[in-house]
Enzyme design. Sequence first.
Site, mmCIF file in Angstrom:
data_model
loop_
_atom_site.group_PDB
_atom_site.id
_atom_site.type_symbol
_atom_site.label_atom_id
_atom_site.label_comp_id
_atom_site.label_asym_id
_atom_site.label_seq_id
_atom_site.Cartn_x
_atom_site.Cartn_y
_atom_site.Cartn_z
ATOM 1 N N ASN A 8 1.191 2.164 -10.423
ATOM 2 C CA ASN A 8 0.355 2.310 -9.234
ATOM 3 C C ASN A 8 -1.015 2.745 -9.741
ATOM 4 O OD1 ASN A 8 -0.896 2.895 -6.846
ATOM 5 N ND2 ASN A 8 0.805 4.060 -5.988
ATOM 6 N N HIS A 149 1.811 -0.428 3.965
ATOM 7 C CA HIS A 149 3.074 0.304 3.725
ATOM 8 C C HIS A 149 4.267 -0.645 3.691
ATOM 9 C CE1 HIS A 149 1.076 4.115 5.594
ATOM 10 N NE2 HIS A 149 1.089 4.223 4.279
ATOM 11 N N GLU A 350 9.148 3.833 -2.791
ATOM 12 C CA GLU A 350 8.340 2.641 -3.030
ATOM 13 C C GLU A 350 8.433 2.174 -4.479
ATOM 14 O OE1 GLU A 350 5.186 4.768 -0.494
ATOM 15 O OE2 GLU A 350 4.525 2.692 -0.455
#
Length: 362
Positions: A8, A149, A350
């Site tokens: 990320n 999201h 996630e």
Amino acid sequence: MTTAFVVNSGSSSLKWELVDVESGEKLRGALVERVTDHTAAMAGVLEELGGEHPAVIGHRVVHGGSRFTRATLVTDEVEAAIDELSALAPLHNPANLAGIRAARAAFPGVPNVAVFDTAFHQTLAPEAYTYAIDAAVARENGIRRYGFHGTSYQYVSRAAGELLGDPAAKLIVFHLGNGASVAAVDGGRSVETSMGMTPLEGLVMGTRSGDLDPGILFHLGRSGVTLEALDGLLNRRSGLLGLAGTNDMRDVQAAAASGSADARLALDVYHHRLRHYLGAYLALLGGADAIVFTAGVGENSSATRAAVVAGMEAFGIVIDERLNDAPSKDARVVSSPSSRVAVLVVPTDEELEIARQAAALL
Ligand code: AMP
């Protein structure tokens, strides 16, 4: 064991995790902060991994526009497309791309997969994603609702389907973190969501306003507030922070409990908006099988969950106070057995979802 390296990459940070895809176990991971050179930061991570090579690298990419409807193997052409989409997410896509380029250089021969926050919502129908503005202006500028999201919604809806024993369930999923949104999911497909072209639309968030009358922008603009200042006002100084002086829900709740009128109002506005969307999505779905709470606030604040569904017995929604208040890190039911609509808490993951989607492309 199949390991996935999940990246990320933000503008000044690099969060990574090495995940065992089969067990879901997180083997290693770190958050590298104050990153100025992504290539150098990635070289540091490579060193830390000590020659261990993952089977696949999964990257979180914020904006996939209308082009990316699912996780996609990164090629030079895909890199170029992510770059082009930077116009829609100027703060995020360039940083995500820097992470992709650095990983491709650091791990030659390991496939890279881009996993888009927007992809899950590409199933929205035109009436849900179209803004009622001049159609030509919208077309030329890529103006439509995309939603965000998505990786979290995908993970949470699948887990909720498993908990209910019904993968075709109609769900209203509240992802309530520092950023917050809600999605209506029908049989694993997103049919509506509260974030729009950017992550600014919808719910009251930690520092973002969510929905407001766009006329407010003209009003402030005409009185001399610059575009940059408006951006800062709505994205960084609004929401809970703007109303109560802190964006941390725990602090807002504590301040309200000790008598702060500002904090009380902030909570009331926050809850009012959530209930507004809950009602809207019940109508859009023609009733729901479950209401699902996830992310920092959704998973941990029983008070928020109770406030969202309070007084909704007429819609078949009855929370069980004892179950709702019982602390747990597991996916669980917090509604009463008499509730026609189940209320669930499902912790999101996630990173694991990115790892799974990346590995599925191998
Ligand atoms: P996230 O962005 O998903 O990490 O969520 C961050 C938000 O979760 C922050 O506003 C925290 O205050 C909130 N949060 C975490 N734990 C709790 C808790 N026990 N009660 C209320 N809010 C919480």
